[in-house]
Motif scaffolding. Sequence first.
Motif, PDB file in Angstrom:
ATOM      1  N   HIS A 139       0.850  -1.190   0.000  1.00  0.00           N
ATOM      2  CA  HIS A 139       0.000   0.000   0.000  1.00  0.00           C
ATOM      3  C   HIS A 139       0.886   1.241   0.000  1.00  0.00           C
ATOM      4  CE1 HIS A 139      -3.235   2.745   0.914  1.00  0.00           C
ATOM      5  NE2 HIS A 139      -2.479   3.247   1.859  1.00  0.00           N
ATOM      6  N   LYS A 140       0.602   2.166  -0.892  1.00  0.00           N
ATOM      7  CA  LYS A 140       1.358   3.422  -0.958  1.00  0.00           C
ATOM      8  C   LYS A 140       0.462   4.618  -0.707  1.00  0.00           C
ATOM      9  CE  LYS A 140       4.773   1.618  -4.155  1.00  0.00           C
ATOM     10  NZ  LYS A 140       5.318   1.674  -5.499  1.00  0.00           N
ATOM     11  N   GLY A 141      -0.823   4.457  -0.893  1.00  0.00           N
ATOM     12  CA  GLY A 141      -1.754   5.551  -0.684  1.00  0.00           C
ATOM     13  C   GLY A 141      -1.763   6.525  -1.831  1.00  0.00           C
ATOM     14  N   ARG A 142      -2.709   7.440  -1.782  1.00  0.00           N
ATOM     15  CA  ARG A 142      -2.846   8.471  -2.802  1.00  0.00           C
ATOM     16  C   ARG A 142      -3.624   9.623  -2.195  1.00  0.00           C
ATOM     17  NH1 ARG A 142      -6.525   7.767  -8.186  1.00  0.00           N
ATOM     18  NH2 ARG A 142      -6.862   9.972  -8.461  1.00  0.00           N
ATOM     19  N   LEU A 143      -3.194  10.808  -2.483  1.00  0.00           N
ATOM     20  CA  LEU A 143      -3.878  11.985  -1.952  1.00  0.00           C
ATOM     21  C   LEU A 143      -5.294  12.077  -2.501  1.00  0.00           C
ATOM     22  CD1 LEU A 143      -1.043  14.646  -2.235  1.00  0.00           C
ATOM     23  CD2 LEU A 143      -1.798  13.423  -0.205  1.00  0.00           C
ATOM     24  N   GLY A 144      -6.185  12.630  -1.687  1.00  0.00           N
ATOM     25  CA  GLY A 144      -7.525  12.926  -2.162  1.00  0.00           C
ATOM     26  C   GLY A 144      -8.571  11.875  -1.860  1.00  0.00           C
ATOM     27  N   GLY A 145      -8.273  10.919  -1.029  1.00  0.00           N
ATOM     28  CA  GLY A 145      -9.292   9.930  -0.713  1.00  0.00           C
ATOM     29  C   GLY A 145      -8.713   8.655  -0.155  1.00  0.00           C
ATOM     30  N   SER A 146      -9.553   7.661  -0.089  1.00  0.00           N
ATOM     31  CA  SER A 146      -9.134   6.384   0.499  1.00  0.00           C
ATOM     32  C   SER A 146      -8.807   5.375  -0.602  1.00  0.00           C
ATOM     33  CB  SER A 146     -10.242   5.843   1.400  1.00  0.00           C
ATOM     34  OG  SER A 146     -11.440   5.709   0.660  1.00  0.00           O
ATOM     35  N   TYR A 147      -7.897   5.746  -1.482  1.00  0.00           N
ATOM     36  CA  TYR A 147      -7.494   4.859  -2.567  1.00  0.00           C
ATOM     37  C   TYR A 147      -6.528   3.805  -2.036  1.00  0.00           C
ATOM     38  CZ  TYR A 147      -9.287   8.680  -5.412  1.00  0.00           C
ATOM     39  OH  TYR A 147     -10.083   9.637  -5.971  1.00  0.00           O
ATOM     40  N   THR A 148      -6.667   2.596  -2.507  1.00  0.00           N
ATOM     41  CA  THR A 148      -5.780   1.514  -2.088  1.00  0.00           C
ATOM     42  C   THR A 148      -5.705   0.459  -3.185  1.00  0.00           C
ATOM     43  OG1 THR A 148      -5.235   0.011  -0.277  1.00  0.00           O
ATOM     44  CG2 THR A 148      -7.553   0.121  -0.928  1.00  0.00           C
ATOM     45  N   LYS A 149      -4.835  -0.487  -3.018  1.00  0.00           N
ATOM     46  CA  LYS A 149      -4.720  -1.578  -3.991  1.00  0.00           C
ATOM     47  C   LYS A 149      -5.860  -2.568  -3.775  1.00  0.00           C
ATOM     48  CE  LYS A 149       0.154  -1.309  -4.946  1.00  0.00           C
ATOM     49  NZ  LYS A 149       0.301   0.042  -4.540  1.00  0.00           N
ATOM     50  N   THR A 150      -6.325  -3.164  -4.859  1.00  0.00           N
ATOM     51  CA  THR A 150      -7.344  -4.203  -4.775  1.00  0.00           C
ATOM     52  C   THR A 150      -6.942  -5.347  -5.693  1.00  0.00           C
ATOM     53  OG1 THR A 150      -8.670  -3.216  -6.560  1.00  0.00           O
ATOM     54  CG2 THR A 150      -9.222  -2.562  -4.298  1.00  0.00           C
ATOM     55  N   ILE A 151      -7.560  -6.489  -5.478  1.00  0.00           N
ATOM     56  CA  ILE A 151      -7.345  -7.628  -6.360  1.00  0.00           C
ATOM     57  C   ILE A 151      -8.707  -8.220  -6.685  1.00  0.00           C
ATOM     58  CG2 ILE A 151      -6.979  -9.254  -4.456  1.00  0.00           C
ATOM     59  CD1 ILE A 151      -4.872 -10.637  -6.329  1.00  0.00           C
ATOM     60  N   ARG A 152      -8.843  -8.658  -7.928  1.00  0.00           N
ATOM     61  CA  ARG A 152     -10.060  -9.354  -8.330  1.00  0.00           C
ATOM     62  C   ARG A 152      -9.641 -10.535  -9.193  1.00  0.00           C
ATOM     63  NH1 ARG A 152     -10.135  -4.923 -12.015  1.00  0.00           N
ATOM     64  NH2 ARG A 152     -10.444  -5.630 -14.151  1.00  0.00           N
ATOM     65  N   TYR A 153     -10.536 -11.468  -9.336  1.00  0.00           N
ATOM     66  CA  TYR A 153     -10.246 -12.687 -10.078  1.00  0.00           C
ATOM     67  C   TYR A 153     -11.243 -12.792 -11.232  1.00  0.00           C
ATOM     68  CZ  TYR A 153      -7.903 -13.330  -5.660  1.00  0.00           C
ATOM     69  OH  TYR A 153      -7.110 -13.129  -4.557  1.00  0.00           O
ATOM     70  N   GLU A 154     -10.711 -12.851 -12.453  1.00  0.00           N
ATOM     71  CA  GLU A 154     -11.556 -12.951 -13.641  1.00  0.00           C
ATOM     72  C   GLU A 154     -11.028 -14.067 -14.522  1.00  0.00           C
ATOM     73  OE1 GLU A 154     -12.145  -9.343 -15.792  1.00  0.00           O
ATOM     74  OE2 GLU A 154     -12.752  -8.237 -14.018  1.00  0.00           O
ATOM     75  N   GLY A 155     -11.848 -15.091 -14.716  1.00  0.00           N
ATOM     76  CA  GLY A 155     -11.437 -16.203 -15.562  1.00  0.00           C
ATOM     77  C   GLY A 155     -10.139 -16.802 -15.062  1.00  0.00           C
ATOM     78  N   ALA A 156      -9.134 -16.828 -15.904  1.00  0.00           N
ATOM     79  CA  ALA A 156      -7.845 -17.444 -15.573  1.00  0.00           C
ATOM     80  C   ALA A 156      -6.817 -16.427 -15.093  1.00  0.00           C
ATOM     81  CB  ALA A 156      -7.320 -18.188 -16.798  1.00  0.00           C
ATOM     82  N   PHE A 157      -7.261 -15.271 -14.599  1.00  0.00           N
ATOM     83  CA  PHE A 157      -6.330 -14.224 -14.182  1.00  0.00           C
ATOM     84  C   PHE A 157      -6.687 -13.659 -12.817  1.00  0.00           C
ATOM     85  CE2 PHE A 157      -6.031 -14.237 -18.773  1.00  0.00           C
ATOM     86  CZ  PHE A 157      -4.665 -14.131 -18.978  1.00  0.00           C
ATOM     87  N   ALA A 158      -5.644 -13.285 -12.066  1.00  0.00           N
ATOM     88  CA  ALA A 158      -5.781 -12.450 -10.876  1.00  0.00           C
ATOM     89  C   ALA A 158      -5.352 -11.059 -11.316  1.00  0.00           C
ATOM     90  CB  ALA A 158      -4.888 -12.951  -9.756  1.00  0.00           C
ATOM     91  N   ILE A 159      -6.184 -10.062 -11.066  1.00  0.00           N
ATOM     92  CA  ILE A 159      -5.914  -8.712 -11.548  1.00  0.00           C
ATOM     93  C   ILE A 159      -5.735  -7.781 -10.359  1.00  0.00           C
ATOM     94  CG2 ILE A 159      -6.786  -6.784 -12.927  1.00  0.00           C
ATOM     95  CD1 ILE A 159      -8.424  -8.954 -14.479  1.00  0.00           C
TER      96      ILE A 159
END
Length: 62
Positions: A18-38
Amino acid sequence: MASITIHMKDGTKREYPHKGRLGGSYTKTIRYEGAFAIVVDEWDNETAIPAADIQEVKVWRG
């Protein structure tokens, strides 16, 4: 705040701290679609990793 660690089958680790970003509660996320983790970073950039290459995914929130 989330940090993501992906343990690959070849023994390597791909870390997305996590590095953060100014202007809100932005963070890294992960999702799984088909044969990929994104992984989506704080600026909405995406990295797709083939699920066949992944051994384990850890997401740390806190």
